[in-house]
Design a protein around this motif. Structure first.
Motif, PDB file in Angstrom:
ATOM      1  N   MET A   1     -10.084  -0.915   4.655  1.00 42.79           N
ATOM      2  CA  MET A   1      -8.904  -0.356   3.993  1.00 42.79           C
ATOM      3  C   MET A   1      -8.696   1.098   4.382  1.00 42.79           C
ATOM      4  O   MET A   1      -7.562   1.534   4.645  1.00 42.79           O
ATOM      5  CB  MET A   1      -9.054  -0.498   2.475  1.00 42.79           C
ATOM      6  CG  MET A   1      -7.829  -0.058   1.684  1.00 42.79           C
ATOM      7  SD  MET A   1      -6.310  -0.902   2.199  1.00 42.79           S
ATOM      8  CE  MET A   1      -6.780  -2.620   1.965  1.00 42.79           C
TER       9      MET A   1
ATOM     10  N   ILE B   1      -1.264  -8.110   2.328  1.00 42.27           N
ATOM     11  CA  ILE B   1      -1.465  -6.668   2.179  1.00 42.27           C
ATOM     12  C   ILE B   1      -0.598  -5.968   3.222  1.00 42.27           C
ATOM     13  O   ILE B   1      -0.813  -6.111   4.422  1.00 42.27           O
ATOM     14  CB  ILE B   1      -2.933  -6.280   2.400  1.00 42.27           C
ATOM     15  CG1 ILE B   1      -3.869  -7.168   1.569  1.00 42.27           C
ATOM     16  CG2 ILE B   1      -3.151  -4.812   2.056  1.00 42.27           C
ATOM     17  CD1 ILE B   1      -5.331  -6.966   1.893  1.00 42.27           C
TER      18      ILE B   1
ATOM     19  N   PRO C   1      -4.713   2.913  -3.025  1.00 43.13           N
ATOM     20  CA  PRO C   1      -6.178   3.002  -3.082  1.00 43.13           C
ATOM     21  C   PRO C   1      -6.765   4.156  -2.276  1.00 43.13           C
ATOM     22  O   PRO C   1      -7.949   4.126  -1.940  1.00 43.13           O
ATOM     23  CB  PRO C   1      -6.591   1.658  -2.463  1.00 43.13           C
ATOM     24  CG  PRO C   1      -5.555   1.426  -1.410  1.00 43.13           C
ATOM     25  CD  PRO C   1      -4.254   2.024  -1.939  1.00 43.13           C
TER      26      PRO C   1
ATOM     27  N   TYR D   1      -9.178  -9.365   6.077  1.00 41.46           N
ATOM     28  CA  TYR D   1      -9.771  -8.485   5.071  1.00 41.46           C
ATOM     29  C   TYR D   1     -11.133  -9.042   4.677  1.00 41.46           C
ATOM     30  O   TYR D   1     -11.250 -10.198   4.264  1.00 41.46           O
ATOM     31  CB  TYR D   1      -8.855  -8.406   3.852  1.00 41.46           C
ATOM     32  CG  TYR D   1      -9.310  -7.411   2.806  1.00 41.46           C
ATOM     33  CD1 TYR D   1      -8.862  -6.102   2.835  1.00 41.46           C
ATOM     34  CD2 TYR D   1     -10.176  -7.790   1.780  1.00 41.46           C
ATOM     35  CE1 TYR D   1      -9.265  -5.183   1.867  1.00 41.46           C
ATOM     36  CE2 TYR D   1     -10.586  -6.884   0.820  1.00 41.46           C
ATOM     37  CZ  TYR D   1     -10.127  -5.590   0.865  1.00 41.46           C
ATOM     38  OH  TYR D   1     -10.529  -4.680  -0.085  1.00 41.46           O
TER      39      TYR D   1
ATOM     40  N   THR E   1      -9.189  -2.913  -4.694  1.00 44.17           N
ATOM     41  CA  THR E   1      -8.396  -3.659  -3.713  1.00 44.17           C
ATOM     42  C   THR E   1      -8.985  -5.049  -3.499  1.00 44.17           C
ATOM     43  O   THR E   1      -8.256  -6.048  -3.461  1.00 44.17           O
ATOM     44  CB  THR E   1      -8.350  -2.910  -2.373  1.00 44.17           C
ATOM     45  OG1 THR E   1      -8.004  -1.553  -2.593  1.00 44.17           O
ATOM     46  CG2 THR E   1      -7.334  -3.545  -1.442  1.00 44.17           C
TER      47      THR E   1
ATOM     48  N   LEU F   1       0.834  -1.198   0.000  1.00 46.03           N
ATOM     49  CA  LEU F   1       0.000   0.000   0.000  1.00 46.03           C
ATOM     50  C   LEU F   1       0.869   1.248   0.000  1.00 46.03           C
ATOM     51  O   LEU F   1       1.334   1.696   1.044  1.00 46.03           O
ATOM     52  CB  LEU F   1      -0.936  -0.004   1.203  1.00 46.03           C
ATOM     53  CG  LEU F   1      -1.968  -1.141   1.251  1.00 46.03           C
ATOM     54  CD1 LEU F   1      -2.929  -0.937   2.410  1.00 46.03           C
ATOM     55  CD2 LEU F   1      -2.730  -1.258  -0.051  1.00 46.03           C
TER      56      LEU F   1
ATOM     57  N   TYR G   1       0.576  -0.306  -4.877  1.00 48.50           N
ATOM     58  CA  TYR G   1      -0.836  -0.011  -5.102  1.00 48.50           C
ATOM     59  C   TYR G   1      -1.277   1.101  -4.159  1.00 48.50           C
ATOM     60  O   TYR G   1      -0.946   1.075  -2.972  1.00 48.50           O
ATOM     61  CB  TYR G   1      -1.662  -1.276  -4.856  1.00 48.50           C
ATOM     62  CG  TYR G   1      -3.130  -1.151  -5.186  1.00 48.50           C
ATOM     63  CD1 TYR G   1      -3.556  -0.929  -6.495  1.00 48.50           C
ATOM     64  CD2 TYR G   1      -4.089  -1.272  -4.180  1.00 48.50           C
ATOM     65  CE1 TYR G   1      -4.899  -0.831  -6.798  1.00 48.50           C
ATOM     66  CE2 TYR G   1      -5.444  -1.170  -4.484  1.00 48.50           C
ATOM     67  CZ  TYR G   1      -5.834  -0.948  -5.792  1.00 48.50           C
ATOM     68  OH  TYR G   1      -7.173  -0.858  -6.085  1.00 48.50           O
TER      69      TYR G   1
END
Length: 316
Positions: free
Chosen positions: A276, A240, A203, A264, A229, A133, A201
Motif C-alpha cells: 500500500m 482498490i 491510509p 494485494y 486497509t 484511496l 479511505y
C-alpha cells in the motif's frame, strides 16, 4: 434507508451561541473571498502560504524534516524549493476547501477534468465496491468534490471540534457524498463496500501504534502504517483504486484515477502495508509539492528507536 451509522448535518439553536459568532464571521468572509475570480483566489492563497512558515515555525520544520527523510538524495536547494511550493499549496488549499464546499457544480466543472474515470465506472457497473484511496493531497477536498459530482460515495469522517465548522464541513462534503460515516466505523465501511458503494479511505498518515505495523515509506524503512486497509479488503472485497487531484499552473484541476491495484497480499500485514505504501508513493510523485508534508508521518517509532524529529518539533 438512514441508519444510526450514517452522519448528516443538523442545525440547532446552540450553533447561534455567542461563542460561535467569530466562527460565523470568519466563514462569511471566507465565503465572500471564494466568490472572487480564480486568479485572485490563487494569489490570496499564495500570499497566505508564504506567511504560514513565519507564524507556524514548528510545522515548517516538520515538513522540512519529512522531505529530508523521504528524499535524502535530493539536493538541499531542491528540497527547499519544494518546501516553499508546498507552503504555497497549503495556503491555496484553505481557499480550495471553500471552493469545494461552496462553489456551484457549474463553476467546479469549468475548472476541472477527470482522467481514468472508466476504471471506477467499470467496477461499479459490475456491482463491486470501490475503496478509493483519497491520499492526503492538499487538493484532496476539492478533488473529492470533483470526483464526487460524478460518483457520489460514502465519506469517512472525523468530526471537527468546533460545532459550527463541523456543521459547515458536513454540509460541504455531502455535496459529493451520499452520506458520511465515522472513521472508526469499520463495520459500516465494510457494509457499504459489500453493497457496491464507493468508500473514501486515506491510509497514508501515521495513526499511532494501535492496529499498525512498520513498513517502508519512501526512504524511511520503518513507517507506522495502518492494517485497516487489509481488514476492509479482506471482508469488503472491493476494488482498490488510487486517485490524485492535481492543481495545474493554468488554474485547472485534474483528477487522475489510476487502474485498480492487483495482487494485494492479504495474508501478511507487513507485506500488505509495504504494498500500500508503494502505491501511495506512486501517487504522491505525481504532484509531490501538493502533498501534505506538514503531518508528522513518522511520529510513531518502533520500541527503542529514537525519534526522527528534533526537540523543537516534538510538541508540534
Amino acid at each position: 434507508m438512514i441508519t444510526t451509522q450514517e452522519i448528516y448535518p443538523r442545525f440547532t439553536k446552540s450553533l447561534l451561541h455567542p461563542k460561535y459568532w467569530l466562527t460565523w464571521m470568519g466563514i462569511g468572509v471566507w465565503y465572500i473571498l471564494i466568490l472572487l475570480p480564480y486568479p485572485i483566489i490563487y494569489q490570496l492563497g499564495k500570499g497566505l502560504g508564504l506567511l504560514i512558515p513565519k507564524i507556524m515555525y514548528k510545522r515548517q520544520e516538520t515538513a522540512r524534516q519529512n522531505l529530508k527523510l523521504c528524499f535524502p538524495d535530493m539536493p538541499k536547494q531542491e528540497r527547499e524549493k519544494m518546501l516553499r511550493d508546498n507552503f504555497i499549496s497549503t495556503g491555496v488549499a484553505i481557499f480550495e476547501t471553500g471552493m469545494a464546499w461552496f462553489w456551484s457544480d457549474k463553476r467546479i466543472k469549468k475548472h476541472s477534468t477527470i482522467i481514468g474515470d472508466n476504471y471506477i465506472q467499470q467496477m461499479l457497473k459490475e456491482g463491486k465496491g470501490v475503496l478509493l484511496l483519497g491520499i492526503h493531497f492538499l487538493t484532496l477536498e476539492l478533488g473529492g468534490r470533483i470526483l464526487g459530482m460524478v460518483h457520489p460515495g460514502v465519506g469517512v469522517y472525523r468530526p471537527n471540534d468546533n460545532k459550527v465548522m463541523d456543521y459547515v464541513q458536513l454540509k460541504g462534503r455531502l455535496k459529493s457524498n451520499k452520506y458520511m460515516i465515522g472513521r472508526y466505523n469499520t463495520k459500516g465501511m465494510i457494509r457499504a463496500l459489500k453493497n457496491g458503494e464507493l468508500v473514501w479511505y486515506a491510509p497514508d498518515h501515521d495513526y499511532g501504534p494501535k492496529n499498525s505495523v512498520f513498513a517502508p515509506f519512501f526512504a524511511v524503512h520503518k513507517a507506522a502504517t495502518t492494517v485497516g486497509t487489509t481488514i476492509l479488503v479482506k471482508l469488503g472485497k472491493p476494488a482498490i483504486i488510487p486517485f490524485t487531484p492535481k492543481r495545474g499552473a493554468d488554474g485547472k484541476y485534474t483528477v487522475s484515477v489510476s487502474s485498480p491495484l492487483k495482487n494485494y497480499p492479504l495474508d501478511d500485514d507487513v507485506a500488505a502495508a509495504t504494498f500500500m505504501n508503494k502505491a501511495i508513493e506512486n501517487e504522491i510523485l505525481k504532484a509531490p509539492q501538493q502533498y501534505m508534508w506538514l503531518h508528522r508521518r513518522f511520529k510513531t517509532r518502533p520500541e527503542g528507536d529514537d525519534s526522527l524529529y528534533s526537540d523543537k518539533v516534538q510538541n508540534d
